[in-house]
Write a protein that holds these residues in place. Sequence first.
Motif, PDB file in Angstrom:
ATOM      1  N   ALA A 236       1.806   6.961  -8.630  1.00  0.00           N
ATOM      2  CA  ALA A 236       0.859   5.898  -8.285  1.00  0.00           C
ATOM      3  C   ALA A 236       1.566   4.734  -7.601  1.00  0.00           C
ATOM      4  N   ALA A 237       2.805   4.443  -8.001  1.00  0.00           N
ATOM      5  CA  ALA A 237       3.554   3.372  -7.341  1.00  0.00           C
ATOM      6  C   ALA A 237       3.807   3.715  -5.874  1.00  0.00           C
ATOM      7  N   ALA A 238       4.084   4.999  -5.606  1.00  0.00           N
ATOM      8  CA  ALA A 238       4.259   5.421  -4.207  1.00  0.00           C
ATOM      9  C   ALA A 238       2.959   5.241  -3.440  1.00  0.00           C
ATOM     10  N   VAL A 239       1.844   5.618  -4.046  1.00  0.00           N
ATOM     11  CA  VAL A 239       0.543   5.457  -3.382  1.00  0.00           C
ATOM     12  C   VAL A 239       0.230   3.977  -3.177  1.00  0.00           C
ATOM     13  N   ALA A 240       0.617   3.135  -4.119  1.00  0.00           N
ATOM     14  CA  ALA A 240       0.409   1.693  -3.955  1.00  0.00           C
ATOM     15  C   ALA A 240       1.140   1.183  -2.717  1.00  0.00           C
ATOM     16  N   ARG A 241       2.363   1.656  -2.524  1.00  0.00           N
ATOM     17  CA  ARG A 241       3.103   1.242  -1.326  1.00  0.00           C
ATOM     18  C   ARG A 241       2.432   1.774  -0.061  1.00  0.00           C
ATOM     19  N   HIS A 242       1.856   2.953  -0.153  1.00  0.00           N
ATOM     20  CA  HIS A 242       1.095   3.455   0.995  1.00  0.00           C
ATOM     21  C   HIS A 242      -0.119   2.568   1.263  1.00  0.00           C
ATOM     22  N   GLY A 243      -0.780   2.122   0.194  1.00  0.00           N
ATOM     23  CA  GLY A 243      -1.922   1.235   0.362  1.00  0.00           C
ATOM     24  C   GLY A 243      -1.547  -0.049   1.080  1.00  0.00           C
ATOM     25  N   ALA A 244      -0.395  -0.613   0.711  1.00  0.00           N
ATOM     26  CA  ALA A 244       0.056  -1.837   1.383  1.00  0.00           C
ATOM     27  C   ALA A 244       0.344  -1.574   2.858  1.00  0.00           C
ATOM     28  N   LEU A 245       0.937  -0.411   3.146  1.00  0.00           N
ATOM     29  CA  LEU A 245       1.198  -0.038   4.530  1.00  0.00           C
ATOM     30  C   LEU A 245      -0.100   0.109   5.304  1.00  0.00           C
ATOM     31  N   ALA A 246      -1.102   0.747   4.686  1.00  0.00           N
ATOM     32  CA  ALA A 246      -2.388   0.946   5.354  1.00  0.00           C
ATOM     33  C   ALA A 246      -3.076  -0.386   5.631  1.00  0.00           C
ATOM     34  N   LEU A 247      -3.056  -1.289   4.661  1.00  0.00           N
ATOM     35  CA  LEU A 247      -3.690  -2.591   4.847  1.00  0.00           C
ATOM     36  C   LEU A 247      -3.023  -3.378   5.975  1.00  0.00           C
ATOM     37  N   ALA A 248      -1.706  -3.308   6.049  1.00  0.00           N
ATOM     38  CA  ALA A 248      -0.996  -4.005   7.121  1.00  0.00           C
ATOM     39  C   ALA A 248      -1.313  -3.381   8.479  1.00  0.00           C
ATOM     40  N   THR A 249      -1.365  -2.049   8.525  1.00  0.00           N
ATOM     41  CA  THR A 249      -1.562  -1.337   9.791  1.00  0.00           C
ATOM     42  C   THR A 249      -2.964  -1.503  10.339  1.00  0.00           C
ATOM     43  N   HIS A 250      -3.957  -1.347   9.479  1.00  0.00           N
ATOM     44  CA  HIS A 250      -5.340  -1.270   9.956  1.00  0.00           C
ATOM     45  C   HIS A 250      -6.150  -2.548   9.775  1.00  0.00           C
ATOM     46  N   ALA A 251      -5.678  -3.452   8.913  1.00  0.00           N
ATOM     47  CA  ALA A 251      -6.472  -4.652   8.650  1.00  0.00           C
ATOM     48  C   ALA A 251      -5.683  -5.944   8.799  1.00  0.00           C
ATOM     49  N   GLY A 252      -4.401  -5.849   9.089  1.00  0.00           N
ATOM     50  CA  GLY A 252      -3.599  -7.058   9.225  1.00  0.00           C
ATOM     51  C   GLY A 252      -3.490  -7.848   7.940  1.00  0.00           C
ATOM     52  N   VAL A 253      -3.551  -7.154   6.791  1.00  0.00           N
ATOM     53  CA  VAL A 253      -3.520  -7.800   5.485  1.00  0.00           C
ATOM     54  C   VAL A 253      -2.167  -7.560   4.831  1.00  0.00           C
ATOM     55  N   VAL A 254      -1.578  -8.628   4.306  1.00  0.00           N
ATOM     56  CA  VAL A 254      -0.316  -8.523   3.588  1.00  0.00           C
ATOM     57  C   VAL A 254      -0.612  -8.323   2.113  1.00  0.00           C
ATOM     58  N   ALA A 255      -0.037  -7.265   1.521  1.00  0.00           N
ATOM     59  CA  ALA A 255      -0.277  -6.947   0.116  1.00  0.00           C
ATOM     60  C   ALA A 255       1.060  -6.771  -0.596  1.00  0.00           C
ATOM     61  N   HIS A 256       1.037  -6.997  -1.905  1.00  0.00           N
ATOM     62  CA  HIS A 256       2.200  -6.712  -2.737  1.00  0.00           C
ATOM     63  C   HIS A 256       1.973  -5.386  -3.428  1.00  0.00           C
ATOM     64  N   ALA A 257       2.963  -4.487  -3.355  1.00  0.00           N
ATOM     65  CA  ALA A 257       2.837  -3.174  -3.980  1.00  0.00           C
ATOM     66  C   ALA A 257       4.120  -2.839  -4.719  1.00  0.00           C
ATOM     67  N   ASP A 258       3.958  -2.334  -5.953  1.00  0.00           N
ATOM     68  CA  ASP A 258       5.127  -1.987  -6.757  1.00  0.00           C
ATOM     69  C   ASP A 258       4.665  -1.189  -7.961  1.00  0.00           C
ATOM     70  N   GLY A 259       5.643  -0.731  -8.725  1.00  0.00           N
ATOM     71  CA  GLY A 259       5.330  -0.111 -10.002  1.00  0.00           C
ATOM     72  C   GLY A 259       4.997  -1.171 -11.031  1.00  0.00           C
ATOM     73  N   LEU A 260       4.149  -0.816 -11.988  1.00  0.00           N
ATOM     74  CA  LEU A 260       3.698  -1.774 -12.992  1.00  0.00           C
ATOM     75  C   LEU A 260       4.856  -2.374 -13.783  1.00  0.00           C
ATOM     76  N   ALA A 261       5.807  -1.546 -14.183  1.00  0.00           N
ATOM     77  CA  ALA A 261       6.895  -2.038 -15.031  1.00  0.00           C
ATOM     78  C   ALA A 261       7.687  -3.142 -14.336  1.00  0.00           C
ATOM     79  N   GLN A 262       7.884  -3.012 -13.020  1.00  0.00           N
ATOM     80  CA  GLN A 262       8.597  -4.043 -12.271  1.00  0.00           C
ATOM     81  C   GLN A 262       7.678  -5.216 -11.946  1.00  0.00           C
ATOM     82  N   ALA A 263       6.490  -4.935 -11.415  1.00  0.00           N
ATOM     83  CA  ALA A 263       5.589  -6.007 -10.987  1.00  0.00           C
ATOM     84  C   ALA A 263       5.183  -6.888 -12.155  1.00  0.00           C
ATOM     85  N   GLY A 264       4.991  -6.284 -13.324  1.00  0.00           N
ATOM     86  CA  GLY A 264       4.546  -7.057 -14.484  1.00  0.00           C
ATOM     87  C   GLY A 264       5.569  -8.023 -15.022  1.00  0.00           C
TER      88      GLY A 264
END
Length: 372
Positions: A236-264
């Motif tokens: 899921a952490a890998a997919v989260a990073r893909h989500g951030a990439l998709a948001l940047a590519t297609h919507a010009g949105v900056v997102a934070h993506a990481d694994g829960l243990a680190q992000a928390g």
Amino acid sequence: MNGVLDDTLLADPEGLAARDTTGVLRAAATAGAQVRSALYTAGQAGLDRLRGHRPRALVLLRRPGVSGVVADLVTALLTDRCPVPVVTAERLPGWIGPLDVVVAHSADPTDPELAESVAVAVHRGAEVVLSAPDSGPVAQAGAGRARLVEPRIPLPEGLGFAQALTVALVAVAELDLLPGMRSEEVPARLEALADALDAEAERCQPAHEPFVNPAKALALRLAERTPLLWGVDPAAAAVARHGALALATHAGVVAHADGLAQAGTLAGLRVAVDLSERGGGDIFHDPFDDPASGGDAPPPRLVLLGTGEEDPQSVSRRVLGREWPNADLAHPVDEIPRGTRDAALLRAGVLALRADIAAVYLGLATGATLIT
């Protein structure tokens, strides 16, 4: 974000089609077809001849675009039960030799660093599996010795996730490295992934209203927010990073993506999420009257992603000792029921495609895709 969200557009299929002048939305829906095409082309490229080969090490090259996320996801799916070392790197390690297998993907046929890595790998006798266009310096670097899997479905930038993932999965399965998946089972198991992606594309099609369309619903939730995409397990952490990439590519949105243990453990983000959940701040504050007070930043929107069997909030409670009451949960157990074979892979694919389509919807509704 490049413009103000036009939420009425998300309920207007004809308006979406009119604004999608480059066909990005239609291309995103081809993920299932990408899997089937890549599976067929991998057979033509002779990946089955890897069967029975036990490499000294598996090297997954990370290049710009989706390949880094695919490398992370494949590594997560291999788990610690993988019988050989798995190395992810941007360039070929200096120790590569004839006992190693290198897997790489790039949509850029001219990537000079990848071309150099491929040339060195084949020169040293390593097995090279390359997902890339069949013309240009990258393909030529294989000198006819790399197993080249050419993408057959033309795609806009950032939409080759399913193609790259399929080629990598075929390679590791043929090498008998993927837990629980024998090489002879690869076609049927990946056909199930293609079916899951087709079903997600159907759920997310433009004709479906936001309340029954998970990609439109996600786009609306992330609009005018700072997305925090936290995966509660490694896939899921890998997919989260893909989500951030998709948001940047297609919507010009900056997102934070990481694994829960680190992000928390990031105190500032924890406080921002808690303040947002409590509705913190002065509701009468006008950022135009007092821009220095920090009211410009969009408030965060936390999304917990999960591909495992356990509920994301339960994972958070176990790992961090707390839950996130207002977090959105992206845990597609309704679509991929608990106990389903290859559930983590199928859920990861569904969530990655949902992120792609949501990002495209968000870009169309704000005008961001009009300048891509």
